[in-house]
Design a protein around this motif. Structure first.
Motif, PDB file in Angstrom:
ATOM      1  N   SER A 293       0.612  -1.176  -0.263  1.00  0.00           N
ATOM      2  CA  SER A 293      -0.268   0.392   0.024  1.00  0.00           C
ATOM      3  C   SER A 293       0.534   1.590  -0.243  1.00  0.00           C
ATOM      4  O   SER A 293       0.741   2.541  -0.095  1.00  0.00           O
ATOM      5  CB  SER A 293      -1.431  -0.004   1.769  1.00  0.00           C
ATOM      6  OG  SER A 293      -0.176  -0.454   2.593  1.00  0.00           O
ATOM      7  N   ASN A 323       2.382  -7.453   1.414  1.00  0.00           N
ATOM      8  CA  ASN A 323       1.576  -7.640   3.083  1.00  0.00           C
ATOM      9  C   ASN A 323       0.705  -6.005   2.647  1.00  0.00           C
ATOM     10  O   ASN A 323       0.988  -5.521   1.618  1.00  0.00           O
ATOM     11  CB  ASN A 323       2.502  -6.905   4.303  1.00  0.00           C
ATOM     12  CG  ASN A 323       1.876  -7.311   5.635  1.00  0.00           C
ATOM     13  OD1 ASN A 323       0.689  -7.981   5.829  1.00  0.00           O
ATOM     14  ND2 ASN A 323       2.432  -6.833   6.684  1.00  0.00           N
ATOM     15  N   LYS A 324      -0.886  -5.501   4.041  1.00  0.00           N
ATOM     16  CA  LYS A 324      -1.443  -4.502   3.301  1.00  0.00           C
ATOM     17  C   LYS A 324      -2.145  -4.844   2.408  1.00  0.00           C
ATOM     18  O   LYS A 324      -2.266  -3.494   2.248  1.00  0.00           O
ATOM     19  CB  LYS A 324      -0.680  -3.780   4.044  1.00  0.00           C
ATOM     20  CG  LYS A 324       0.300  -3.796   5.407  1.00  0.00           C
ATOM     21  CD  LYS A 324       0.696  -1.647   5.607  1.00  0.00           C
ATOM     22  CE  LYS A 324       1.948  -2.387   6.919  1.00  0.00           C
ATOM     23  NZ  LYS A 324       2.273  -1.115   7.421  1.00  0.00           N
ATOM     24  N   VAL A 325      -2.602  -5.282   1.648  1.00  0.00           N
ATOM     25  CA  VAL A 325      -3.374  -5.742   0.467  1.00  0.00           C
ATOM     26  C   VAL A 325      -4.657  -4.884   1.084  1.00  0.00           C
ATOM     27  O   VAL A 325      -5.066  -4.942   0.107  1.00  0.00           O
ATOM     28  CB  VAL A 325      -3.734  -7.422   0.248  1.00  0.00           C
ATOM     29  CG1 VAL A 325      -3.766  -7.965   0.859  1.00  0.00           C
ATOM     30  CG2 VAL A 325      -3.861  -7.044  -1.022  1.00  0.00           C
ATOM     31  N   ASP A 326      -5.400  -5.307   2.328  1.00  0.00           N
ATOM     32  CA  ASP A 326      -6.536  -5.038   2.787  1.00  0.00           C
ATOM     33  C   ASP A 326      -6.467  -3.528   2.727  1.00  0.00           C
ATOM     34  O   ASP A 326      -7.381  -2.822   2.764  1.00  0.00           O
ATOM     35  CB  ASP A 326      -7.140  -5.278   4.073  1.00  0.00           C
ATOM     36  CG  ASP A 326      -5.958  -4.601   4.907  1.00  0.00           C
ATOM     37  OD1 ASP A 326      -4.486  -5.428   4.583  1.00  0.00           O
ATOM     38  OD2 ASP A 326      -6.226  -4.102   6.288  1.00  0.00           O
ATOM     39  N   LEU A 327      -5.407  -3.297   2.472  1.00  0.00           N
ATOM     40  CA  LEU A 327      -5.214  -1.140   2.396  1.00  0.00           C
ATOM     41  C   LEU A 327      -5.726  -1.134   1.040  1.00  0.00           C
ATOM     42  O   LEU A 327      -5.613   0.418   0.501  1.00  0.00           O
ATOM     43  CB  LEU A 327      -4.283  -0.451   3.492  1.00  0.00           C
ATOM     44  CG  LEU A 327      -4.300  -1.263   4.741  1.00  0.00           C
ATOM     45  CD1 LEU A 327      -2.695  -0.476   4.845  1.00  0.00           C
ATOM     46  CD2 LEU A 327      -5.038  -0.382   5.589  1.00  0.00           C
ATOM     47  N   GLU A 330     -10.583  -1.779  -4.444  1.00  0.00           N
ATOM     48  CA  GLU A 330     -10.153  -2.852  -5.079  1.00  0.00           C
ATOM     49  C   GLU A 330      -9.956  -3.833  -6.452  1.00  0.00           C
ATOM     50  O   GLU A 330      -8.985  -5.072  -7.479  1.00  0.00           O
ATOM     51  CB  GLU A 330     -11.616  -3.875  -4.768  1.00  0.00           C
ATOM     52  CG  GLU A 330     -12.092  -5.325  -5.772  1.00  0.00           C
ATOM     53  CD  GLU A 330     -11.700  -6.495  -5.265  1.00  0.00           C
ATOM     54  OE1 GLU A 330     -11.624  -7.392  -5.237  1.00  0.00           O
ATOM     55  OE2 GLU A 330     -11.651  -6.019  -3.624  1.00  0.00           O
ATOM     56  N   ARG A 333      -6.270  -4.431  -6.457  1.00  0.00           N
ATOM     57  CA  ARG A 333      -5.882  -5.701  -6.007  1.00  0.00           C
ATOM     58  C   ARG A 333      -5.316  -6.878  -6.688  1.00  0.00           C
ATOM     59  O   ARG A 333      -4.471  -7.357  -6.798  1.00  0.00           O
ATOM     60  CB  ARG A 333      -6.830  -6.116  -4.822  1.00  0.00           C
ATOM     61  CG  ARG A 333      -6.924  -5.734  -3.837  1.00  0.00           C
ATOM     62  CD  ARG A 333      -7.506  -6.239  -2.628  1.00  0.00           C
ATOM     63  NE  ARG A 333      -7.834  -5.615  -1.379  1.00  0.00           N
ATOM     64  CZ  ARG A 333      -9.198  -6.097  -0.367  1.00  0.00           C
ATOM     65  NH1 ARG A 333      -9.546  -6.901  -0.757  1.00  0.00           N
ATOM     66  NH2 ARG A 333      -9.604  -4.597   0.650  1.00  0.00           N
ATOM     67  N   SER A 344      -3.116 -10.008   4.163  1.00  0.00           N
ATOM     68  CA  SER A 344      -2.972  -9.050   5.521  1.00  0.00           C
ATOM     69  C   SER A 344      -2.665  -9.152   6.427  1.00  0.00           C
ATOM     70  O   SER A 344      -3.621 -10.873   7.278  1.00  0.00           O
ATOM     71  CB  SER A 344      -4.386  -8.536   5.234  1.00  0.00           C
ATOM     72  OG  SER A 344      -4.695  -7.560   6.227  1.00  0.00           O
ATOM     73  N   ARG A 346      -2.551  -8.256   9.088  1.00  0.00           N
ATOM     74  CA  ARG A 346      -3.624  -7.699  10.290  1.00  0.00           C
ATOM     75  C   ARG A 346      -4.827  -8.872   9.880  1.00  0.00           C
ATOM     76  O   ARG A 346      -5.001  -9.120  11.440  1.00  0.00           O
ATOM     77  CB  ARG A 346      -3.401  -6.212  10.491  1.00  0.00           C
ATOM     78  CG  ARG A 346      -4.354  -5.434  11.123  1.00  0.00           C
ATOM     79  CD  ARG A 346      -4.613  -4.276  10.685  1.00  0.00           C
ATOM     80  NE  ARG A 346      -5.458  -4.095   9.602  1.00  0.00           N
ATOM     81  CZ  ARG A 346      -6.861  -4.325   9.637  1.00  0.00           C
ATOM     82  NH1 ARG A 346      -7.628  -4.203  10.321  1.00  0.00           N
ATOM     83  NH2 ARG A 346      -7.685  -4.006   8.377  1.00  0.00           N
ATOM     84  N   THR A 347      -5.509  -9.218   9.061  1.00  0.00           N
ATOM     85  CA  THR A 347      -6.649  -9.977   8.782  1.00  0.00           C
ATOM     86  C   THR A 347      -6.798 -11.369   9.054  1.00  0.00           C
ATOM     87  O   THR A 347      -7.141 -11.939   9.397  1.00  0.00           O
ATOM     88  CB  THR A 347      -7.457  -9.496   7.547  1.00  0.00           C
ATOM     89  OG1 THR A 347      -6.774  -9.551   6.427  1.00  0.00           O
ATOM     90  CG2 THR A 347      -8.031  -7.361   7.782  1.00  0.00           C
ATOM     91  N   ALA A 349      -6.459 -13.087   5.491  1.00  0.00           N
ATOM     92  CA  ALA A 349      -6.008 -13.183   4.444  1.00  0.00           C
ATOM     93  C   ALA A 349      -4.516 -13.318   3.991  1.00  0.00           C
ATOM     94  O   ALA A 349      -3.892 -12.869   4.314  1.00  0.00           O
ATOM     95  CB  ALA A 349      -6.696 -11.604   3.922  1.00  0.00           C
TER      96      ALA A 349
END
Length: 429
Positions: A293, A323-327, A330, A333, A344, A346-347, A349
């Protein structure tokens, strides 16, 4: 860390004035300044102002131009700044001239990073490494005041100016540096002995590497549940961590979390932390964790590659972990592609994919498939295979159990006497 004869002072800087020069090539001005702000905040300072200068060539005497030095001096005086932080490495001459021209203490980029490291070192090894780096940084920057610092001797043969205080300080620091190097060599030997004991049992090591604040410690916790410190502050992880991890194939590995890298990482730190970074050199596979991100992802990746080359680890097998693909939005990604290891930490995923890719990347102690015929009263053998391998099929035949199993070659090799097929027919997985 301070020299043992000096007074330790680790209080947070209350106020700071930043003087900047043109950013590192490859990193735009705002990205460079934003990263430096993070460093300053990680050191516990409050920023009261920023001044930047772009020059084709640094002034050899003061780094900044004469007019800019006057501007910094006025700004520091008006804001009651207690220290001026410079996003550049200063030569001993530049540091001395700036401190003569400015109303408060001057700290360059390397000294700032060393201060952050000193705050975060928790183990004895980490403290030794930081102290060594600080002393090696300090040694060429010692300045004296001429004959006013001379020690006058008394008695026969000692009349007149003796050894200057500057020379005494240098000799004392040099002795301390040698002592610290001896202590770290002892640490390195202990690490080597521990590694040899680990290598006696084929458990491969996988090391996390990456830019500082890329999320390595968060990923380490997500995979191992170790509970190590997670922080958005730079260099939150300083002391290395090593934990065991079971892969989908039931193969065990050791996962190592290491200190984050950064652009212009001081050479003294790489040298001093070589004992810690040996885990990177000895690892079978490196996981290069990247913050996908970040707008400066490519520049950060290049800096990590540069440090790995300095460590002699540039040819190590590695997996690039985004990493941090959740940030990411779409649509961004989808641009990463199907082969990308996008996660991610953190999550959670993408962690299953990551573990499978680690499994596939390991060469030592490969996964093989075997058919074994084991007497039913060999409960310990059956339990060991259940715990350390994947049972593909199981069939009970009178007093025997016929199983098809996939597992580490070292584990299945212990039960060679139960193999139902010759060793030449071993199937790699």
């Amino acid at each position: 860390m301070q020299d043992e004869d000096s007074e330790a002072d680790h209080e947070p800087i209350a106020e700071a004035e930043i003087a900047g020069v043109s950013p590192t090539p490859g990193l735009d001005s705002e990205a460079s300044r934003a990263e430096f702000r993070e460093l300053v905040e990680s050191a516990g300072a409050e920023i009261v102002g920023e001044i930047a200068q772009r020059r084709a060539k640094a002034d050899p005497a003061t780094l900044l131009g004469a007019g800019k030095v006057e501007e910094v001096a006025a700004a520091a005086a008006s804001s009651n700044a207690t220290v001026i932080l410079v996003d550049h490495d200063l030569t001993p001459t530049q540091l001395r001239n700036l401190e003569d021209a400015l109303p408060c203490r001057v700290v360059d980029r390397t000294q700032l990073i060393l201060d952050i490291f000193a705050r975060h070192a928790r183990t004895r090894e980490g403290q030794l490494q930081v102290e060594l780096a600080q002393l090696e940084y300090m040694l060429p920057r010692l300045t004296g005041k001429g004959s006013s610092m001379s020690q006058l001797g008394g008695g026969i043969g000692t009349r007149g100016p003796g050894e200057t205080q500057l020379e005494t300080d240098r000799r004392r620091i040099q002795r301390k540096v040698l002592h610290l190097k001896d202590e770290l060599e002892s640490v390195r030997k202990v690490r080597g002995q521990q590694r040899h004991r680990r290598e006696a049992v084929p458990v491969p090591t996988v090391a996390l590497v990456g830019y500082t604040n890329a999320g390595k410690s968060t990923l380490f916790n997500a995979l191992t549940h170790a509970g190590v410190l997670e922080s958005s502050r730079m260099f939150a992880t300083l002391d290395p961590k090593l934990r065991s991890l079971v892969l989908p194939s039931r193969r065990k590995i050791l996962l190592s979390d290491t200190v984050g890298f950064i652009r212009n990482l001081p050479h003294t730190l790489i040298t001093s932390f070589r004992a810690t970074l040996e885990e990177v050199q000895k690892a079978e596979v490196l996981l290069h964790v990247q913050d996908c991100s970040s707008p400066t992802q490519e520049e950060q990746k290049a800096e990590v590659e540069k440090v790995l080359a300095e460590l002699g680890a540039e040819n190590k097998p590695r997996l690039e972990v985004l990493n941090k693909v959740d940030l990411l939005p779409e649509e961004e990604r989808e641009l990463l592609g199907p082969d990308a290891i996008a996660i991610s930490a953190r999550t959670g995923a993408g962690l299953d994919l990551l573990l499978r890719r680690i499994d596939a990347a390991l060469v030592a102690d490969p996964i093989v498939r075997r058919i074994l015929e084991i007497p039913q009263d060999e409960g310990a053998v059956l339990a060991a295979l259940d715990a350390g391998a994947l049972i593909e099929a199981r069939e009970f035949q009178e007093q025997r159990v016929r199983i098809e199993v996939s597992g580490p070659a070292s584990l299945l090799g212990r039960y060679r006497r139960f193999w139902a097929t010759p060793s030449s027919e071993v199937d790699p997985v």
